[in-house]
Design a protein around this motif. Structure first.
Motif, PDB file in Angstrom:
ATOM      1  N   VAL A  50       0.856  -1.195   0.000  1.00 57.43           N
ATOM      2  CA  VAL A  50       0.000   0.000   0.000  1.00 57.43           C
ATOM      3  C   VAL A  50       0.890   1.243   0.000  1.00 57.43           C
ATOM      4  N   ARG A  51       0.692   2.081  -0.982  1.00 54.79           N
ATOM      5  CA  ARG A  51       1.502   3.297  -1.074  1.00 54.79           C
ATOM      6  C   ARG A  51       0.726   4.570  -0.797  1.00 54.79           C
ATOM      7  N   VAL A  52      -0.591   4.537  -1.005  1.00 54.09           N
ATOM      8  CA  VAL A  52      -1.446   5.698  -0.751  1.00 54.09           C
ATOM      9  C   VAL A  52      -2.785   5.207  -0.209  1.00 54.09           C
ATOM     10  N   VAL A  53      -3.343   5.969   0.731  1.00 46.41           N
ATOM     11  CA  VAL A  53      -4.652   5.656   1.308  1.00 46.41           C
ATOM     12  C   VAL A  53      -5.639   6.739   0.897  1.00 46.41           C
ATOM     13  N   VAL A  54      -6.830   6.320   0.480  1.00 48.26           N
ATOM     14  CA  VAL A  54      -7.927   7.243   0.188  1.00 48.26           C
ATOM     15  C   VAL A  54      -9.048   6.963   1.177  1.00 48.26           C
ATOM     16  N   ILE A  55      -9.581   8.013   1.786  1.00 53.42           N
ATOM     17  CA  ILE A  55     -10.728   7.885   2.686  1.00 53.42           C
ATOM     18  C   ILE A  55     -11.922   8.551   2.009  1.00 53.42           C
ATOM     19  N   ALA A  56     -13.019   7.826   1.892  1.00 54.23           N
ATOM     20  CA  ALA A  56     -14.201   8.340   1.202  1.00 54.23           C
ATOM     21  C   ALA A  56     -15.457   7.980   1.986  1.00 54.23           C
TER      22      ALA A  56
END
Length: 258
Positions: A50-56
Motif C-alpha cells: 500500500v503506497r497511498v490511502v484514500v478515505i471516502a
C-alpha cells in the motif's frame, strides 16, 4: 448480519480506499467506526504493497460529524474514557499519504477528519463546517487548531463561532481543499491522484510527508535542516539511483521502495 462500518477497497495497485459505511447515520463517526478506521490505517501503514490511502464516504456524506446519540448523556469521565484524541493521533500518524474524497456533508468530526488528511478532493457542492458551537460544545478533534492553520484566523473564527457551513468550492478557494471537482468525479479524481503518487518512490514520498508535516511546527532553520538530512538520506536508496538513471536514459523509472 450487521453491515461493516468501514469497507476496504483496492481500486488500483498500491492504492487502498477506506469507505465509511454508516449510510443510515450519514457516516456519523461512532466509536466503532473510529476504531475500525484506526485499525485499517495502521494496517495500511505497515503494508509495503500500500503506497497511498484514500478515505471516502458516499454521495450524501463524507462524515456528518460525531455520533451525537453516543455522547448526549456522557459525563466528563465518560468523554475522557473514549480516548478520541488518541484515535485522531493514530489516524494522523499514517506514514503513507492520505487523500480525503469528500462528497456531501463533512461536518464536525467529518471536517476534522478531512483536515488531518494530506490532500482533500472535494465536490464543488460538498458542505464543510464545524457546527459544534450550536449544540453547546466546541470541536474536539483538531477543528479549532487545524481549521485556523488551513484558512487563517479570521475566516476560521467566523465558521467556528457561528457553526456556519461552506461549500467545497469555497473550501478550495480558502485553501482547505486541494481541488474542487464535480460530484460524480470526486472518488475517481482522488484515486487518479493516488495512482500518480503510488507510481513514485515510496521512500521519497514517505520522507517528504514526514519532513513537511514535522516542519510545520519547527522554526524555519530547523525545518530546512530536517529537509536537507532527509534528502541526503535518500541518496543511499536504490530508488534514487533508478530515478536519476531513468531521467538520464529518458525512460519511465521503476521504483521498488529500496
Amino acid at each position: 448480519m450487521t453491515a461493516p462500518v468501514l469497507l476496504v477497497e483496492e481500486p488500483a495497485p498500491g492504492v487502498r480506499l477506506l469507505r465509511l459505511n454508516r449510510p443510515e447515520a450519514r457516516n456519523a463517526l461512532s466509536m466503532a467506526l473510529r476504531r475500525e478506521l484506526v485499525r485499517c490505517i495502521a494496517q495500511a501503514s505497515d503494508d509495503a504493497a500500500v503506497r497511498v490511502v484514500v478515505i471516502a464516504g458516499n454521495e450524501r456524506a463524507f462524515a456528518a460529524g460525531a455520533d451525537i446519540k453516543e455522547m448526549a448523556n456522557a459525563s466528563t469521565v465518560d468523554m475522557m474514557a473514549r480516548g478520541v484524541l488518541g484515535l485522531w493521533r493514530a489516524t494522523a500518524s499514517c506514514t503513507k499519504p492520505v487523500i480525503a474524497a469528500v462528497r456531501g456533508y463533512a461536518l464536525g468530526g467529518g471536517c476534522e477528519l478531512a483536515l488531518l488528511c494530506d490532500m482533500v478532493i472535494a465536490s464543488e457542492t460538498a458542505r464543510f463546517g464545524q457546527p459544534e458551537i450550536r449544540i453547546g460544545i466546541i470541536p474536539g478533534g483538531g477543528g479549532t487548531q487545524r481549521l485556523v492553520a488551513a484558512i487563517g484566523k479570521h475566516r476560521a473564527m467566523k465558521y467556528l463561532l457561528t457553526g456556519a457551513m461552506f461549500s467545497g468550492r469555497e473550501a478550495f478557494e480558502m485553501g482547505l481543499a486541494s481541488e474542487a471537482v464535480p460530484d460524480d468525479q470526486v472518488d475517481a479524481r482522488a484515486v487518479e491522484l493516488a495512482c500518480e503518487i503510488a507510481a513514485l518512490s515510496p521512500l521519497a514520498v514517505q520522507q517528504l510527508k514526514d519532513v513537511a508535516l514535522r516542519g510545520m511546527d519547527l522554526p524555519l532553520d530547523a525545518g530546512l535542516a530536517l529537509e536537507t538530512k532527509a534528502l541526503h538520506l535518500l541518496f543511499s536508496t536504490e530508488d534514487q539511483k533508478e530515478g536519476m538513471a531513468a531521467f538520464i536514459e529518458k525512460r519511465p523509472p521503476k521504483f521498488e521502495g529500496r
